[in-house]
Scaffold this motif. Structure first.
Motif, PDB file in Angstrom:
ATOM      1  N   ARG A  71       0.858  -1.188   0.000  1.00 58.20           N
ATOM      2  CA  ARG A  71       0.000   0.000   0.000  1.00 58.20           C
ATOM      3  C   ARG A  71       0.891   1.234   0.000  1.00 58.20           C
ATOM      4  NH1 ARG A  71      -3.453  -1.543   4.744  1.00 58.20           N
ATOM      5  NH2 ARG A  71      -4.297   0.577   4.660  1.00 58.20           N
ATOM      6  N   SER A  72       0.317   2.369  -0.289  1.00 62.66           N
ATOM      7  CA  SER A  72       1.098   3.605  -0.344  1.00 62.66           C
ATOM      8  C   SER A  72       1.539   4.024   1.050  1.00 62.66           C
ATOM      9  CB  SER A  72       0.273   4.734  -0.978  1.00 62.66           C
ATOM     10  OG  SER A  72       0.912   5.977  -0.798  1.00 62.66           O
ATOM     11  N   ALA A  73       2.838   4.214   1.223  1.00 63.04           N
ATOM     12  CA  ALA A  73       3.363   4.658   2.510  1.00 63.04           C
ATOM     13  C   ALA A  73       2.940   6.081   2.834  1.00 63.04           C
ATOM     14  CB  ALA A  73       4.889   4.553   2.508  1.00 63.04           C
ATOM     15  N   ILE A  74       2.527   6.842   1.813  1.00 62.91           N
ATOM     16  CA  ILE A  74       2.144   8.245   2.004  1.00 62.91           C
ATOM     17  C   ILE A  74       0.636   8.403   2.091  1.00 62.91           C
ATOM     18  CG2 ILE A  74       2.278  10.578   1.047  1.00 62.91           C
ATOM     19  CD1 ILE A  74       4.975   9.469   1.986  1.00 62.91           C
ATOM     20  N   PHE A  75      -0.102   7.817   1.169  1.00 62.49           N
ATOM     21  CA  PHE A  75      -1.529   8.086   1.039  1.00 62.49           C
ATOM     22  C   PHE A  75      -2.432   6.983   1.598  1.00 62.49           C
ATOM     23  CE2 PHE A  75       0.506  10.375  -2.547  1.00 62.49           C
ATOM     24  CZ  PHE A  75       0.226  11.671  -2.114  1.00 62.49           C
ATOM     25  N   ASN A  76      -1.866   5.831   1.920  1.00 67.12           N
ATOM     26  CA  ASN A  76      -2.693   4.738   2.435  1.00 67.12           C
ATOM     27  C   ASN A  76      -1.856   3.857   3.353  1.00 67.12           C
ATOM     28  OD1 ASN A  76      -4.915   3.005   2.754  1.00 67.12           O
ATOM     29  ND2 ASN A  76      -4.283   1.730   1.023  1.00 67.12           N
ATOM     30  N   ALA A  77      -1.177   4.494   4.267  1.00 67.52           N
ATOM     31  CA  ALA A  77      -0.218   3.785   5.106  1.00 67.52           C
ATOM     32  C   ALA A  77      -0.905   2.767   6.004  1.00 67.52           C
ATOM     33  CB  ALA A  77       0.573   4.777   5.952  1.00 67.52           C
ATOM     34  N   GLY A  78      -0.235   1.640   6.205  1.00 69.11           N
ATOM     35  CA  GLY A  78      -0.679   0.676   7.200  1.00 69.11           C
ATOM     36  C   GLY A  78      -0.057   1.015   8.545  1.00 69.11           C
ATOM     37  N   LYS A  79      -0.211   0.131   9.496  1.00 70.75           N
ATOM     38  CA  LYS A  79       0.365   0.359  10.814  1.00 70.75           C
ATOM     39  C   LYS A  79       1.032  -0.917  11.309  1.00 70.75           C
ATOM     40  CE  LYS A  79      -2.896   3.957  12.235  1.00 70.75           C
ATOM     41  NZ  LYS A  79      -1.885   5.026  12.100  1.00 70.75           N
TER      42      LYS A  79
END
Length: 243
Positions: free
Chosen positions: A198-206
């Motif tokens: 996923r996008s580290a900027i716009f859809n970051a996971g945790k």
């Protein structure tokens, strides 16, 4: 097994040290101050505390410190203050990685030393075709201009990729890339991928810091897991937090 941890007083580094000690491994740590070091650590016979700034140690001192270590883990990072972000040393992580790796090579040991670097999903693995959107490229470009710690993380991983490489007889490495870091009290299920999903900027996971520490511990102590990921930059997400 003996493990050196730098950045041991930080939020993730302290979790790593705690897990290594829990499994009765011998640990060395380099810390500037004892202020954040629990008394239980100071009383632990399996822990050696070296009070110093790693960048102020001499080459011979670092060589002596790493000589009997089977693995080194770096959880170093910049303090989230104006001085920590924009002050010196600008390349704390990169310079520490270089000095530690050079010390390993200078010792000319017959065995290989493992090196585990905590990095970030905001840094691409340039050994792979990791594609990101134009918008994310723009944001990362701004981060390089505005946030020196981001550049430091990139350079540290690039040093391992390009200068240590895949066939170094002295050092084998893994750069662990956590996504958005959070605090949790217990290790939970987590997932490992070669690249971000996923996008580290716009859809970051945790991912919890304790899970990152657990993965780093397992890399150091589990030979099969090490063989699976050595020379790579795996991404870690907590399973319950990725949606």
């Amino acid at each position: 097994m003996k493990v050196l941890v730098v950045g041991a007083s930080g939020a993730t580094g302290s979790q790593l040290v705690a897990q290594l000690l829990h499994h009765n491994y011998t640990v060395k740590i380099i810390v500037r101050s004892l202020d954040k070091i629990p008394q239980t650590w100071q009383d632990n016979d399996h822990l050696q505390i070296i009070t110093a700034s790693i960048l102020e140690l001499s080459n011979s001192e670092i060589e002596n410190i790493v000589r009997d270590c089977d693995a080194i883990a770096s959880c170093l990072g910049h303090n989230l203050t104006f001085k920590g972000i924009y002050g010196q040393p600008r390349e704390l992580v990169t310079d520490a990685v270089k000095r530690l790796c050079n010390a390993i090579k200078s010792n000319k040991l017959e065995r290989t030393t493992k090196f585990v670097l905590m990095n970030t999903t905001g840094n691409l693995n340039r050994d792979l075709d990791e594609r990101i959107s134009f918008a994310q490229k723009c944001v990362i470009g701004l981060l390089r201009l505005l946030l020196p710690p981001h550049v430091d993380n990139e350079k540290a991983a690039d040093y391992l990729r390009t200068q240590i490489g895949q066939n170094n007889r002295a050092v084998e490495w893994v750069a662990v890339r956590p996504d958005g870091l959070i605090n949790e009290d217990q290790v939970s299920d987590y997932e490992i991928f070669p690249s971000p999903t996923r996008s580290a900027i716009f859809n970051a996971g945790k991912v919890s810091r304790i899970n990152v520490a657990n993965f780093m511990t397992n890399l150091i102590t589990n030979e099969n897991l090490w063989k699976e990921w050595k020379g790579q930059m795996p991404v870690i997400y907590s399973s319950s937090l990725v949606n």
